[in-house]
Design a protein around this motif. Structure first.
Motif, short mmCIF file in Angstrom:
data_model
loop_
_atom_site.label_atom_id
_atom_site.label_comp_id
_atom_site.label_asym_id
_atom_site.label_seq_id
_atom_site.Cartn_x
_atom_site.Cartn_y
_atom_site.Cartn_z
N ALA A 119 0.86 -1.18 0.00
CA ALA A 119 0.00 0.00 0.00
C ALA A 119 0.89 1.23 0.00
CB ALA A 119 -0.92 0.01 1.22
N ILE A 120 0.28 2.37 -0.21
CA ILE A 120 0.96 3.65 -0.06
C ILE A 120 0.14 4.50 0.90
CG2 ILE A 120 1.78 5.75 -1.19
CD1 ILE A 120 2.06 4.13 -3.76
N THR A 121 0.75 4.96 1.98
CA THR A 121 0.07 5.86 2.90
C THR A 121 0.72 7.23 2.81
OG1 THR A 121 1.49 5.22 4.75
CG2 THR A 121 -0.56 4.00 4.47
N SER A 122 -0.08 8.27 2.99
CA SER A 122 0.44 9.63 2.88
C SER A 122 -0.28 10.53 3.87
CB SER A 122 0.27 10.15 1.46
OG SER A 122 -1.09 10.12 1.07
N GLY A 123 0.45 11.53 4.35
CA GLY A 123 -0.09 12.49 5.30
C GLY A 123 0.94 13.55 5.61
N SER B 203 5.15 10.31 3.33
CA SER B 203 4.67 9.22 2.49
C SER B 203 5.46 7.95 2.78
CB SER B 203 4.80 9.58 1.00
OG SER B 203 4.43 8.49 0.17
N ILE B 204 4.75 6.84 2.82
CA ILE B 204 5.39 5.54 2.96
C ILE B 204 4.85 4.62 1.88
CG2 ILE B 204 5.91 3.59 4.47
CD1 ILE B 204 5.10 5.37 6.84
N LYS B 205 5.73 4.14 1.02
CA LYS B 205 5.33 3.17 0.00
C LYS B 205 5.74 1.78 0.49
CE LYS B 205 7.48 2.84 -4.00
NZ LYS B 205 7.89 3.12 -5.41
N PHE B 206 4.76 1.02 0.96
CA PHE B 206 5.01 -0.35 1.37
C PHE B 206 5.09 -1.19 0.10
CE2 PHE B 206 2.70 1.69 4.85
CZ PHE B 206 3.56 1.45 5.91
N ALA B 207 6.26 -1.17 -0.53
CA ALA B 207 6.42 -1.81 -1.83
C ALA B 207 6.29 -3.32 -1.72
CB ALA B 207 7.78 -1.44 -2.44
N GLU B 208 6.77 -3.88 -0.62
CA GLU B 208 6.71 -5.32 -0.40
C GLU B 208 6.34 -5.59 1.05
OE1 GLU B 208 10.53 -6.80 -1.41
OE2 GLU B 208 10.44 -6.12 -3.49
N MET B 209 5.24 -6.26 1.25
CA MET B 209 4.84 -6.76 2.57
C MET B 209 4.55 -8.25 2.36
SD MET B 209 2.33 -3.66 3.83
CE MET B 209 2.40 -4.03 5.58
#
Length: 200
Positions: free
Chosen positions: A58-62, A72-78
């Motif tokens: 996912a990508i979270t932003s704030g 911003s955090i791009k969870f490229a791989e979970m």
């Protein structure tokens, strides 16, 4: 009809996001591969479990998330090892077709992953840093430390599969109840479509 065991393999596409309380979130694509085991009773009630390797993201932003300067955090791989436990009922449609709705839950453990954190550093300069999704604890070059995601995930699962002979087309929705990421108390929301092959 006799009770029987069945075993199979499964692979498919995953679209996932995080339900966050304070920030915005957008979805990312992933995949899953796994092994399935099914036990069917004579009255067409079935129980299914297995083990899957599944990639979510996912990508979270704030603004200034958790007061760290991160925007911003791009969870490229979970990447998780995931175990479902489902109960369903198989409706026979004739000509070796059947449809099976299922409900149950899942438990997952995070095993691997990379994320990209961006924001403003201590010198008010923009940055982007690559960090480990589940185990990053270091702060380097003035970059704000990234609090890792929770390795343990779990929640409810809903599925519908269309079966023909040894093949099955399966759609599944996972509703995470555990806190997967600490930024906004994010909980997993995943939709997958996969193709399975049953050996028996």
């Amino acid at each position: 009809m006799a009770q029987k065991w069945n075993f199979g393999v499964e692979a498919g596409y995953v679209n996932s996001t995080l339900a966050v309380e304070e920030y915005g979130s957008s979805a990312r694509s992933g995949f899953k591969v796994g092994l399935d085991a099914e036990y069917t009773l004579g009255n067409h009630i079935s129980f299914e479990s297995g083990l899957a390797y599944i990639r979510k993201g996912a990508i979270t932003s704030g603004n200034n998330m958790l007061g760290t300067g991160i925007s911003s955090i791009k969870f490229a791989e979970m990447d998780y090892l995931q175990i479902p436990l489902m109960a369903g009922y198989k409706f026979e449609l004739g000509n070796q077709f059947s449809i099976k709705p299922e409900v149950g839950g899942y438990f997952a453990v995070g095993v691997n992953g990379d994320s990209f954190v961006s924001g403003m550093d201590a010198f008010n300069q923009p940055y982007e840093a690559r960090v480990r999704t589940f185990s990053n604890t270091d702060s380097k070059n003035g970059v704000a430390p990234f609090r890792p995601c929770n390795r343990v995930d779990g929640g409810l699962a809903f599925a519908l599969s269309l079966n023909y002979r040894h093949f099955a087309l399966k759609a599944e929705y996972d509703l995470g109840l555990a806190t997967a990421t600490y930024y906004g108390n994010g909980k997993q929301r995943s939709l997958s479509v996969s193709l399975a092959y049953w050996l028996f």
